[in-house]
Enzyme design. Structure first.
Site, PDB file in Angstrom:
ATOM      1  N   PHE A 150       6.123 -13.425   3.775  1.00  0.00           N
ATOM      2  CA  PHE A 150       7.450 -13.687   3.241  1.00  0.00           C
ATOM      3  C   PHE A 150       8.961 -13.993   4.097  1.00  0.00           C
ATOM      4  O   PHE A 150       8.700 -12.293   3.846  1.00  0.00           O
ATOM      5  CB  PHE A 150       7.903 -13.495   1.759  1.00  0.00           C
ATOM      6  N   ASP A 235       9.929  -8.306  10.616  1.00  0.00           N
ATOM      7  CA  ASP A 235      10.599  -8.526   9.434  1.00  0.00           C
ATOM      8  C   ASP A 235      10.543  -7.389   9.002  1.00  0.00           C
ATOM      9  O   ASP A 235       9.389  -6.980   8.119  1.00  0.00           O
ATOM     10  CB  ASP A 235      10.816  -9.580   8.877  1.00  0.00           C
ATOM     11  N   LYS A 264      19.185  -7.206   3.517  1.00  0.00           N
ATOM     12  CA  LYS A 264      19.317  -6.506   2.314  1.00  0.00           C
ATOM     13  C   LYS A 264      19.691  -4.975   2.602  1.00  0.00           C
ATOM     14  O   LYS A 264      21.118  -4.986   1.823  1.00  0.00           O
ATOM     15  CB  LYS A 264      17.909  -6.169   1.902  1.00  0.00           C
TER      16      LYS A 264
END
Ligand SMILES: Cc1ncc(COP(=O)(O)O)c(C=O)c1O
Length: 473
Positions: A150, A235, A264
């Site tokens: 993802f 990532d 985040k």
């Protein structure tokens, strides 16, 4: 004029589901109601949420991992207020931001093998930038990614998404993207056969399912990429900045990527921000001439509030030894969940590092439970996990998610500031709910019947909508 947002929030609280049904995404409202989430969260402090009745919840979702330092941290709030109080010029555009310079320096201090930073507004934007940078730096078109990955939902990131549910309906996606199984070095080698790969992008620990790399996988993958002239992109949007008990997840394995993507946690939860950290040569190839000085960028990137949120978050992580806490509490929880495996036949495995933890459930052996499990799974794969998450919310005031579509893994992604008492809360609650789930018949399986009936009705509804649209077309 003085606008009292707190009052506006309070006044519109009772209507929130109705307004969203009317004007925003009504399917989200239906899902929330089905899962029992119509409690009206009104306040957030640290790792806790409070509903309209004042009930306290332990949040193991932390806004999909953004509230690593907890909600409304006083030092973060001070930092943001100080930006507004200072009347800073902000986003002059025909100037460069001192705060962006500071944040870049501080981030690079944690990754001495990288030299440059590019800021963006969200995780998926960082991924888009990395795709462009890799292509520009290598002059190759291809991107290799992992199955079950993802990386976000804009077109480039979606083209690297390992889940058909997200992709379906939005094709065609970016060409030259190749999926390989996670942890499969031979497949990664084969994907290099065409010699057109600009980059291999990988989550060091996959968020969907909490899949850990085998020992040696990331190092070998990085070495393999280097041999082929392919850039290795980590990532770390979810795993970065302490989530796994180290500053970056790749630090557990001593890997030095060509690009690292973070987002985040860097936001402190309150101001969206992302960053691509890269080797010098890569960004020099992107921004290679004065007339290409702004060939990639975004209006709001490097805004002062986002930069201040990043700087304050790094300070808090360090001064409050938040990453050490994540490592310690994570190890405790993982050990506690592992101890459940021999006790409960449906607890199959525990995956995780630091405070990114997945508890994987699977088919039971005993006859009664097996029959009930199959009935539920026939309705909807992964439905069993809702039998764990719903009572955790209703009876134990714990907010927790399932780790992806059709997943059998319940995923914990709490604030990194959780305490010993919070860990007791988690252990006791999970223990009780999992024990209940192993009793048939019982309250948990009655809930299973209700969910299966709802799934059956939803399917029948979708079928009759489809039949109606076919007969009218
Ligand atoms: C590993 C990873 N990459 C990228 C993204 C996309 O980030 P955003 O939702 O900010 O676009 C996410 C979001 O969950 C993620 O977990």
């Amino acid at each position: 004029m003085s606008l009292d947002i707190a009052n506006l929030y309070a006044d519109s609280e009772a209507d929130r589901f109705a307004v969203h049904t009317r004007h925003l995404n009504e399917q989200v409202v239906r899902v929330l109601k089905t899962l029992g989430y119509d409690v009206g969260f009104c306040r957030g402090v640290g790792q806790y949420l409070f509903d309209r009745k004042g009930e306290k919840y332990l949040d193991l979702l932390s806004g999909y991992g953004v509230f690593a330092i907890g909600r409304n941290h006083p030092a973060l709030r001070d930092a943001l207020e100080s930006v507004l109080d200072a009347d800073l010029p902000g986003l002059v555009q025909f100037d460069v931001s001192p705060l962006a310079g500071l944040l870049a320096q501080r981030l690079l201090g944690h990754m001495p093998y990288l030299d440059k930073v590019f800021f963006a507004n969200s995780g998926t934007e960082a991924v888009e930038a990395a795709i462009k940078f890799a292509r520009a730096a290598t002059r190759r078109p291809g991107i290799i990614h992992c199955e079950h990955s993802f990386h976000g939902l804009t077109y480039g990131a979606l083209s690297l998404n390992g889940d058909a549910v997200f992709r379906s309906g939005f094709e065609p996606l970016l060409p030259d993207c190749t999926a390989v199984p996670f942890n499969d070095l031979a497949a990664l080698e084969r994907a290099h056969a065409t010699r057109n790969a600009a980059a291999f992008i990988v989550e060091p620990i996959q968020g969907k399912g909490v899949n850990l790399p085998d020992d040696g996988y990331l190092q070998e993958a990085a070495a393999l990429c280097r041999r082929h002239g392919t850039l290795f992109i980590a990532d770390e949007i979810q795993t970065g900045l302490g989530r796994t008990g180290r500053f970056l997840a790749v630090d557990h394995w001593g890997v030095e990527p060509d690009m690292v993507l973070i987002s985040k946690t860097l936001s402190g939860g309150h101001v969206p921000v992302a960053a691509v950290l890269a080797r010098k040569g890569i960004l020099e190839k992107v921004f290679d001439r004065m007339d290409r000085a702004v060939v990639h960028g975004s209006t709001f990137a490097m805004n002062d509030l986002a930069m201040a949120a990043g700087i304050a978050t790094l300070e808090i992580l360090e001064s409050e030894r938040v990453i050490e806490n994540a490592a310690r509490q994570g190890a405790r929880l993982i050990a506690a969940f592992e101890a459940m495996i021999p006790r409960y036949e449906m607890v199959k495995a525990v995956h995780g590092k630091g405070l990114m933890i997945g508890i994987e459930f699977g088919r039971p052996h005993s006859l009664k439970l097996k029959a009930a499990w199959h009935l539920l799974e026939a309705m909807s794969t992964g439905l069993f996990c809702q039998l764990i998450t719903i009572p955790l919310l209703k009876d134990h005031k714990i907010v927790v998610q399932v780790a992806g579509h059709a997943s059998h893994t319940v995923k914990l992604l709490p604030s990194l500031v959780i305490s010993d008492a919070d860990c007791d809360w988690i252990e006791n609650s999970f223990n009780e709910v999992i024990a209940d789930g192993h009793r048939f018949p019982g309250a948990v399986w009655s809930l299973g019947k209700t969910l299966a009936d709802q799934a059956r009705k939803a399917r029948a509804g979708a079928r009759s909508d489809h039949d109606r649209s076919q007969s009218s077309s």
